[in-house]
Scaffold this active site. Structure first.
Site, PDB file in Angstrom:
ATOM      1  N   ASP A  24      60.841 -28.180  54.783  1.00 15.45           N
ATOM      2  CA  ASP A  24      60.694 -27.956  56.219  1.00 15.45           C
ATOM      3  C   ASP A  24      59.239 -28.195  56.603  1.00 15.45           C
ATOM      4  O   ASP A  24      58.343 -27.541  56.064  1.00 15.45           O
ATOM      5  CB  ASP A  24      61.119 -26.517  56.557  1.00 15.45           C
ATOM      6  CG  ASP A  24      61.284 -26.312  58.042  1.00 15.45           C
ATOM      7  OD1 ASP A  24      61.014 -27.254  58.815  1.00 15.45           O
ATOM      8  OD2 ASP A  24      61.669 -25.200  58.436  1.00 15.45           O
TER       9      ASP A  24
ATOM     10  N   ASP B 108      62.646 -32.792  61.114  1.00 12.40           N
ATOM     11  CA  ASP B 108      61.611 -32.157  60.285  1.00 12.40           C
ATOM     12  C   ASP B 108      62.172 -31.307  59.160  1.00 12.40           C
ATOM     13  O   ASP B 108      61.429 -30.574  58.509  1.00 12.40           O
ATOM     14  CB  ASP B 108      60.689 -31.307  61.163  1.00 12.40           C
ATOM     15  CG  ASP B 108      61.441 -30.196  61.880  1.00 12.40           C
ATOM     16  OD1 ASP B 108      62.669 -30.258  61.931  1.00 12.40           O
ATOM     17  OD2 ASP B 108      60.778 -29.274  62.396  1.00 12.40           O
ATOM     18  N   GLU B 109      63.456 -31.381  58.904  1.00 12.89           N
ATOM     19  CA  GLU B 109      64.067 -30.576  57.836  1.00 12.89           C
ATOM     20  C   GLU B 109      65.028 -31.435  57.023  1.00 12.89           C
ATOM     21  O   GLU B 109      65.794 -32.213  57.596  1.00 12.89           O
ATOM     22  CB  GLU B 109      64.880 -29.416  58.410  1.00 12.89           C
ATOM     23  CG  GLU B 109      64.097 -28.326  59.070  1.00 12.89           C
ATOM     24  CD  GLU B 109      65.037 -27.232  59.551  1.00 12.89           C
ATOM     25  OE1 GLU B 109      65.683 -26.588  58.708  1.00 12.89           O
ATOM     26  OE2 GLU B 109      65.138 -27.058  60.770  1.00 12.89           O
TER      27      GLU B 109
END
Length: 406
Positions: free
Chosen positions: A10, A103-104
């Site tokens: 993350d 973003d993960e």
């Protein structure tokens, strides 16, 4: 193919971190990223957060809290570039990667020790350092036997931390985590659990399975299994086919101006057709949802005579619905939804089947693919002056393909 170890990576303050990749002067200073029209903070650095600035704060409030902060306009195209760099790097390290969001990412961590030739904790740190060196963004990483535990671990490790959740430390870790920290437990579910004296993730872990199922349905039961280390949700390396595709969002503020509402509808139609082209599908139904103050105000649905991704066909379906929508409310958001999708190469064509896209549609698509999105667009979108005539207010769109969620 299953794995005994799932990783969750993350990015920390992703939008701000992306801006810092290309601008060293932003490093170490309070920094915020602004949304459309530069009105609100949509992302913030930890330095800015320490002054009490929150996501959604209007810029004038943020400046009062931190007068020396630096604010930059969001650039989703750049964020996609960084996101895909992270995805590509992770695929080098792991045999299976799920592109969960910009973003993960979840990944098979079973090969991590072999790849770095280090024990798991050190190997995870080595991956974190590799991402920092090669991509330029700080990340937090959780490693565990299941997705829920891995995500809980990375969330708890922020910022720039690493957490391995294993059998030995699981109880202590879960006791330290409020149940509301679990991904999938919203405020309503949290209240239901607290009413049953379930306050921490360990309480959830120890609760009766059937009680959890009764309170939170089968999704809650899946979380219950995952917290016990039994992985029930596998890593998905490709996105399942869409059941529906929607494009829309904010109308740039509340408006009752029919020209602007119509212009937003046309712009969303053009975005929708771009998505239908990308996924190689046609729509059988088109829906239009009008929102006022983020509350659904009106929903219309129109079947199409033949499956289509044609501008003219979808336009002719949307405009009567727009005319039928209530006029007395200010419109804040709008969504146009393509439903009942069909693969383009699986249509049984009749003798009278017409090509679902006109030559003009195809020319428009080819030019936009070559010169950039909306290089060619309908003149009906021209009333959206803030998009096309003011570069400080242009509306980037975060339409990134391949992600598992939103």
């Amino acid at each position: 193919m299953g794995t005994t170890l799932i990783g969750h990576i993350d990015s920390d303050c992703f939008y701000v971190s992306c801006e810092r990749v290309r601008s060293y002067t932003l490093r170490g200073v309070p920094c915020g990223v602004l949304g459309n029209q530069g009105a609100c903070v949509i992302a913030k650095s930890y330095e800015l957060k320490s002054y009490g600035v929150k996501t959604g704060h209007p810029i004038w409030e943020a400046k009062k809290l931190c007068p020396h902060a630096v604010f930059v306009k969001r650039d989703f195209r750049w964020y996609e570039v960084i996101s895909r760099r992270l995805l590509d790097l992770l695929k080098m390290v792991s045999p299976r990667v799920e592109y969960y969001s910009i973003d993960e990412m979840f990944f098979d961590a079973g090969e991590l020790q072999r790849y770095f030739q280090l024990p798991l904790q050190e190997a995870t740190r080595a991956l974190q350092t590799l991402v920092q060196d090669e991509v330029g963004v700080p990340v937090s990483i959780g490693i565990a036997p299941s997705r829920a535990l891995a995500k809980l671990g990375s969330d708890a490790a922020k910022p720039f931390g690493v957490r391995i959740v294993d059998r030995e430390n699981c109880e202590v870790f879960l006791r330290s985590q409020p149940v509301g920290e679990l991904c999938g437990i919203g405020r309503r579910s949290e209240r239901k659990l607290q009413d049953r004296n379930i306050h921490t993730c360990w309480d959830f872990h120890q609760a009766d399975r059937l009680l959890i199922r009764d309170l939170l349905t089968i999704k809650g039961e899946a979380l219950w299994w995952e917290l016990r280390g039994d992985s029930v949700t596998p890593i998905q390396t490709s996105r399942p086919p869409h059941k529906a595709i929607a494009r829309g969002g904010s109308c740039g503020g509340k408006t009752s101006d029919p020209e602007r509402i119509r212009a937003w509808a046309v712009r969303n139609i053009e975005r929708l057709i771009e998505a239908l082209d990308h996924h190689r599908v046609y729509a059988r139904h088109i829906s239009l949802q009008i929102d006022a103050n983020k509350t659904a105000l009106w929903l219309g649905r129109t079947p199409l005579a033949v499956p289509s991704a044609s501008f003219r066909t979808i336009y002719d379906a949307v405009m009567p619905m727009l005319a039928a929508a209530p006029q007395e409310h200010l419109v804040s958001h709008m969504h146009i939804i393509a439903e009942n999708l069909v693969w383009r190469d699986r249509i049984q064509k009749s003798l009278f089947f017409e090509d679902a896209q006109s030559p003009l549609d195809q020319i428009k698509r080819n030019i936009n693919q070559k010169l950039g999105r909306f290089a060619i667009r309908s003149a009906e979108t021209l009333p959206l002056h803030e998009i096309y005539h003011d570069t400080t207010h242009n509306y980037d769109i975060c339409d990134i393909s391949g992600k598992m969620c939103f």
